[in-house]
Design a protein around this motif. Structure first.
Motif, PDB file in Angstrom:
ATOM      1  N   ASP A   3       0.817  -1.211   0.000  1.00  6.74           N
ATOM      2  CA  ASP A   3       0.000   0.000   0.000  1.00  6.74           C
ATOM      3  C   ASP A   3       0.849   1.258   0.000  1.00  6.74           C
ATOM      4  N   GLU A   4       0.180   2.385   0.032  1.00  9.21           N
ATOM      5  CA  GLU A   4       0.867   3.672  -0.065  1.00  9.21           C
ATOM      6  C   GLU A   4       1.572   4.077   1.224  1.00  9.21           C
ATOM      7  N   ASN A   5       1.295   3.386   2.334  1.00  7.25           N
ATOM      8  CA  ASN A   5       1.954   3.688   3.595  1.00  7.25           C
ATOM      9  C   ASN A   5       3.195   2.840   3.825  1.00  7.25           C
ATOM     10  N   GLY A   6       3.582   2.017   2.840  1.00  2.89           N
ATOM     11  CA  GLY A   6       4.779   1.206   2.975  1.00  2.89           C
ATOM     12  C   GLY A   6       4.562  -0.107   3.702  1.00  2.89           C
ATOM     13  N   VAL A   7       3.335  -0.583   3.746  1.00  6.45           N
ATOM     14  CA  VAL A   7       3.016  -1.839   4.431  1.00  6.45           C
ATOM     15  C   VAL A   7       2.747  -2.919   3.385  1.00  6.45           C
ATOM     16  N   VAL A   8       3.381  -4.082   3.585  1.00  7.34           N
ATOM     17  CA  VAL A   8       3.164  -5.245   2.722  1.00  7.34           C
ATOM     18  C   VAL A   8       2.345  -6.242   3.529  1.00  7.34           C
ATOM     19  N   ARG A   9       1.259  -6.739   2.921  1.00  5.94           N
ATOM     20  CA  ARG A   9       0.378  -7.686   3.619  1.00  5.94           C
ATOM     21  C   ARG A   9       0.273  -8.982   2.830  1.00  5.94           C
ATOM     22  N   LEU A  10       0.302 -10.105   3.546  1.00  3.10           N
ATOM     23  CA  LEU A  10       0.187 -11.444   2.963  1.00  3.10           C
ATOM     24  C   LEU A  10      -1.206 -11.976   3.280  1.00  3.10           C
ATOM     25  N   TRP A  11      -1.966 -12.325   2.232  1.00  2.00           N
ATOM     26  CA  TRP A  11      -3.352 -12.780   2.367  1.00  2.00           C
ATOM     27  C   TRP A  11      -3.477 -14.217   1.883  1.00  2.00           C
ATOM     28  N   ARG A  64      -8.155 -14.137   4.521  1.00  2.00           N
ATOM     29  CA  ARG A  64      -7.582 -13.929   5.854  1.00  2.00           C
ATOM     30  C   ARG A  64      -6.194 -13.302   5.741  1.00  2.00           C
ATOM     31  N   LEU A  65      -5.929 -12.312   6.579  1.00  2.00           N
ATOM     32  CA  LEU A  65      -4.622 -11.664   6.641  1.00  2.00           C
ATOM     33  C   LEU A  65      -3.698 -12.561   7.460  1.00  2.00           C
ATOM     34  N   LEU A  66      -2.629 -13.065   6.812  1.00  2.00           N
ATOM     35  CA  LEU A  66      -1.698 -13.955   7.509  1.00  2.00           C
ATOM     36  C   LEU A  66      -0.579 -13.184   8.199  1.00  2.00           C
ATOM     37  N   ARG A  67       0.054 -12.264   7.475  1.00  2.00           N
ATOM     38  CA  ARG A  67       1.154 -11.489   8.039  1.00  2.00           C
ATOM     39  C   ARG A  67       1.187 -10.122   7.387  1.00  2.00           C
ATOM     40  N   SER A  68       1.845  -9.194   8.050  1.00  2.00           N
ATOM     41  CA  SER A  68       2.077  -7.887   7.444  1.00  2.00           C
ATOM     42  C   SER A  68       3.442  -7.383   7.894  1.00  2.00           C
ATOM     43  N   TRP A  69       4.081  -6.640   7.017  1.00  2.00           N
ATOM     44  CA  TRP A  69       5.402  -6.073   7.278  1.00  2.00           C
ATOM     45  C   TRP A  69       5.339  -4.577   6.996  1.00  2.00           C
ATOM     46  N   ASP A  70       5.819  -3.773   7.938  1.00  2.00           N
ATOM     47  CA  ASP A  70       5.916  -2.336   7.727  1.00  2.00           C
ATOM     48  C   ASP A  70       7.317  -2.042   7.216  1.00  2.00           C
ATOM     49  N   LEU A  71       7.431  -1.806   5.924  1.00  2.00           N
ATOM     50  CA  LEU A  71       8.739  -1.588   5.315  1.00  2.00           C
ATOM     51  C   LEU A  71       9.306  -0.215   5.642  1.00  2.00           C
ATOM     52  N   MET A  72       8.482   0.697   6.147  1.00  2.00           N
ATOM     53  CA  MET A  72       8.993   2.002   6.558  1.00  2.00           C
ATOM     54  C   MET A  72       9.940   1.853   7.750  1.00  2.00           C
ATOM     55  N   LEU A  73       9.712   0.869   8.613  1.00  2.30           N
ATOM     56  CA  LEU A  73      10.623   0.626   9.739  1.00  2.30           C
ATOM     57  C   LEU A  73      11.969   0.147   9.236  1.00  2.30           C
ATOM     58  N   VAL A  74      11.960  -0.764   8.264  1.00  2.00           N
ATOM     59  CA  VAL A  74      13.208  -1.266   7.690  1.00  2.00           C
ATOM     60  C   VAL A  74      13.919  -0.148   6.951  1.00  2.00           C
ATOM     61  N   LEU A  75      13.166   0.657   6.246  1.00  3.30           N
ATOM     62  CA  LEU A  75      13.737   1.755   5.476  1.00  3.30           C
ATOM     63  C   LEU A  75      14.331   2.815   6.397  1.00  3.30           C
ATOM     64  N   SER A  76      13.666   3.103   7.525  1.00  5.57           N
ATOM     65  CA  SER A  76      14.178   4.126   8.450  1.00  5.57           C
ATOM     66  C   SER A  76      15.475   3.664   9.109  1.00  5.57           C
ATOM     67  N   VAL A  77      15.606   2.366   9.414  1.00  8.04           N
ATOM     68  CA  VAL A  77      16.848   1.849   9.990  1.00  8.04           C
ATOM     69  C   VAL A  77      17.982   1.966   8.980  1.00  8.04           C
ATOM     70  N   GLY A  78      17.721   1.675   7.723  1.00 14.76           N
ATOM     71  CA  GLY A  78      18.734   1.784   6.681  1.00 14.76           C
ATOM     72  C   GLY A  78      19.153   3.221   6.436  1.00 14.76           C
ATOM     73  N   GLU A  79      18.191   4.154   6.486  1.00 14.32           N
ATOM     74  CA  GLU A  79      18.520   5.562   6.260  1.00 14.32           C
ATOM     75  C   GLU A  79      19.268   6.153   7.438  1.00 14.32           C
TER      76      GLU A  79
END
Length: 174
Positions: free
Chosen positions: A86-94, A100-115
């Motif tokens: 989505d536009e907020n940087g969240v990846v969701r596995l359905w 059913r939503l199985l998992r979700s990852w907030d890639l903004m957290l990973v991106l902020s650590v890298g930056e």
């Protein structure tokens, strides 16, 4: 002589054989025709199925916009799983069958650590709030034995191990 005699005896047997009485049945021809089912009942599969893919509400999702735009979708090679970005940087596995939503990852957290690691010396960006970046593309690994996908957000590409395979496949992927 024998052929003529045999032929005469066969004809005589057929002529003198007793005739059986045949009963005639009084059957309505319309009752023999089977009743046909409706055309909609003859379809071998459903023509439409609606599955709603809804994110469960938490305190964090209530505060943000209710309708977040999905930027990209991809289906696993076996067709069992769907991944959305989505536009907020969240990846969701359905799960495709149930929604059913199985998992979700907030890639903004990973991106902020890298930056933070890249920009430790740059003091101008430390005070600014971080803007959300959309997930621009998603793609599953075409090798079915590796259950991972590639997500791109901004200028970064992130490999995500989904954990959707069995124990043998998870060991191979990790």
């Amino acid at each position: 002589e024998h052929a003529v005699r045999e032929r005469f005896e066969r004809c005589l047997d057929l002529y003198l054989c007793p005739r059986a009485m045949k009963r005639r049945l009084n059957i309505d021809p319309e009752s023999l025709v089977p009743s046909l089912p409706k055309a909609s009942d003859l379809r071998p599969f459903p023509t439409a199925k609606v599955v709603a893919y809804e994110v469960p509400e938490t305190n964090a999702t209530k505060k943000e916009d209710a309708a977040v735009m999905v930027r990209c979708l991809t289906v696993s090679p076996d067709g069992q799983f769907l991944v959305s970005g989505d536009e907020n940087g969240v990846v969701r596995l359905w799960e495709v069958q149930t929604g059913r939503l199985l998992r979700s990852w907030d890639l903004m957290l990973v991106l902020s650590v890298g930056e933070e690691n890249d920009d430790q010396n740059d003091k101008s960006q430390q005070g600014e709030p971080q803007t959300k970046k959309p997930v621009s593309s998603l793609e599953w690994n075409p090798n079915r034995s590796h259950h991972c996908l590639l997500a791109t957000i901004g200028k970064c590409a992130i490999v995500i191990s989904t954990g959707t395979g069995g124990p043998d496949d998870s060991e191979l992927t990790d």
